[in-house]
Write an enzyme that holds these catalytic residues in place. Structure first.
Site, PDB file in Angstrom:
ATOM      1  N   GLU A  76      -4.747  -8.130  -0.398  1.00 21.54           N
ATOM      2  CA  GLU A  76      -5.551  -8.125   0.823  1.00 21.54           C
ATOM      3  C   GLU A  76      -6.991  -7.831   0.432  1.00 21.54           C
ATOM      4  OE1 GLU A  76      -4.348  -5.294   3.781  1.00 21.54           O
ATOM      5  OE2 GLU A  76      -2.233  -5.862   3.688  1.00 21.54           O
ATOM      6  N   GLU A 116       0.826  -1.220   0.000  1.00 24.27           N
ATOM      7  CA  GLU A 116       0.000   0.000   0.000  1.00 24.27           C
ATOM      8  C   GLU A 116       0.860   1.271   0.000  1.00 24.27           C
ATOM      9  OE1 GLU A 116      -2.835  -0.456   3.189  1.00 24.27           O
ATOM     10  OE2 GLU A 116      -3.461  -2.415   2.456  1.00 24.27           O
TER      11      GLU A 116
END
Length: 500
Positions: A294, A201
């Protein structure tokens, strides 16, 4: 986007078995005429292990056909939610997600203990047939291993210090990377390939490494350190940006480049399976596998149909139950396109019985020397195997009982395609070459000491074997053994030893 979980504790798979899976999910994959390997099926690390190569091939094979299920577990509790999946659905996910980053103020001893538990679990998971991925929520190097030092904004100027060689911050970064490498190295030694997923991320601004104009510098430091210094050739490199929503930049802003990324995996939450997120990552991947790094909510059947190239997904920890109903989870794992670990459990690999060529006899050529340095040759004979405890006696009548040496040469014929552990038990020095590779080097005085080394072998393909031994004084013994995921430990028998 990950959420801190405060207050909670957070044989090797056989190559033939993996190829068996490929034949199930993509039957044409194994029967095509040989072609030049594309960049999408070859790891970016040219020295990648056989196991890592096969995992990448597996991901390519399932892409567009099926999707491998995955579940994440926390560092403090590395099997909790994966076991919950099994309890609710009767199946294990195909991929087990682990964590190496600590966020609960662990001290060095606690961190070492927890990482070792992850290693133990990952080895067992791999031996049972599952895939292993590991994430790394690294605290700012040199600070408390606390969530507040992971989810923390950092200025560009301060970040630059960590990626600039010669600075104190850079030294702290390298120290942290080296500590983590120890446990990845244990997995390498155990033959476990890892989908390594650090600094995820990075296109968002909630982690200290996020939204930096030179993020690639951090990625490259770790890549070069792990590949070229620590030789972690069991790693496949997973670059995992957040979905480029209102809170995150486009993928291209932080992409390190195709030369240092094996898999591109998008983190998707709030059921935001936007078609553009999917199309753009597939385009950027250029044929490399894509995955859902995820997720909170499980992707729907419609998503799986419209976005078929997701090779795997990984539901994040306790969001399995917080974001999904139990009946939805059970229904999802029963979907025909979802691969659980049971989908590719190995049927016991059939042993290829070693058959000696008609012009070859079993055993090893043995040269006995009447000194310790293999120069005073006295006798040459055939030994069926290396399983000797001469104690204080002479091995043959032509040499004395002490200060003699032996060289055995021949061929070794393995029964399985997998990594073998070669071991010796000796009094005194011994060294072993298999396929011209020195796998054991213990050339000094010792008393009944076991040494081990490892090498990948191919079923039915004989390889050169050379063993050298010397005895000094007060007892003499030499034994040569092997084991593998399919082979129980034993003295290497005469039936698989061929004269040169």
């Amino acid at each position: 986007m990950v959420i801190p979980i405060l207050g909670e504790a957070g044989v090797r798979k056989k190559v033939v078995s993996l190829l068996f899976l490929l034949s199930l999910v993509a039957p044409n994959f194994l029967f095509q005429p040989p072609v030049t390997a594309s960049t999408s099926t070859v790891p970016v690390n040219s020295q990648a292990t056989i196991e890592a190569k096969v995992v990448l091939q597996k991901l390519n094979a399932v892409s567009g056909v099926s999707t491998i299920s995955g579940q994440h577990d926390y560092l403090e509790s590395p099997d909790e939610w994966t076991n919950q999946v099994k309890g609710w659905t009767g199946k294990f996910p195909g991929l087990h997600g682990y964590e190496f980053g600590a966020i609960l103020a662990q001290n060095d001893g606690q961190l070492a203990q927890q990482r070792q538990k992850v290693v133990n679990s990952a080895i067992a998971w791999n031996q049972a047939g599952g895939l292993v991925t590991i994430s790394y929520h690294q605290s700012i190097p040199g600070t408390c291993l606390c969530w507040s030092n992971v989810e923390k904004k950092m200025s560009q100027a301060e970040f630059d210090k960590y990626v600039t060689p010669g600075t104190p911050q850079y030294a702290k970064l390298i120290a942290d990377l080296d500590k983590t490498a120890v446990y990845l190295g244990k997995l390498k030694d155990a033959g476990v390939p890892v989908l390594w997923r650090p600094y995820h991320e990075m296109n968002g601004d909630w982690f200290w490494w996020g939204k930096k104009n030179n993020f690639a510098a951090l990625w490259n430091i770790m890549y070069d350190r792990y590949v070229h210094v620590h030789k972690l050739d069991n790693l496949l490199w997973v670059w995992s940006p957040n979905a480029p929503n209102a809170h995150a930049d486009p993928y291209t802003a932080t992409y390190p480049g195709a030369s240092k990324v094996d898999v591109l995996a998008v983190d998707i939450y709030d059921n935001d399976y936007n078609e553009d997120y999917y199309k753009n990552i597939v385009q950027l991947a250029g044929g490399k596998p894509v995955a859902i790094g995820e997720n909170g909510e499980l992707p729907s059947a419609a998503v799986l149909k419209d976005q078929p190239r997701w090779a795997y997904f990984m539901t994040w920890g306790k969001m399995l139950s917080e974001n999904n109903k139990k009946e939805e989870i059970k229904s999802f794992y029963s979907h025909s396109k979802i691969l659980s670990r049971e989908s590719f459990l190995p049927v016991k690999q059939p042993q290829i019985q070693p058959i000696s060529p008609p012009d070859k006899k079993n055993g090893l050529r043995a040269e006995y020397y009447d000194n310790k340095d293999l120069t005073d040759l006295k006798e040459t004979k055939v030994d069926a195997k290396i399983d000797f405890n001469w104690s204080t006696s002479a091995p043959v009548s032509s040499v004395q009982a002490d200060t003699f040496s032996v060289r055995w040469t021949g061929k070794l014929l393995p029964a399985y395609t997998e990594k073998y552990q070669i071991s010796t038990l000796s009094d005194d020095g011994i060294r072993v070459w298999v396929n011209d590779k020195l796998v054991i080097d213990s050339w000094y005085n010792q008393s009944w000491v076991e040494r081990t080394g490892s090498i990948a072998l191919t079923a039915g393909v004989p390889v050169d074997l050379k063993v050298e031994y010397y005895d000094n004084q007060n007892g003499a013994a030499a034994k040569l053994m092997w084991k593998s995921p399919s082979q129980t430990k034993e003295i290497i028998p005469a039936s698989v030893l061929l004269l040169p």
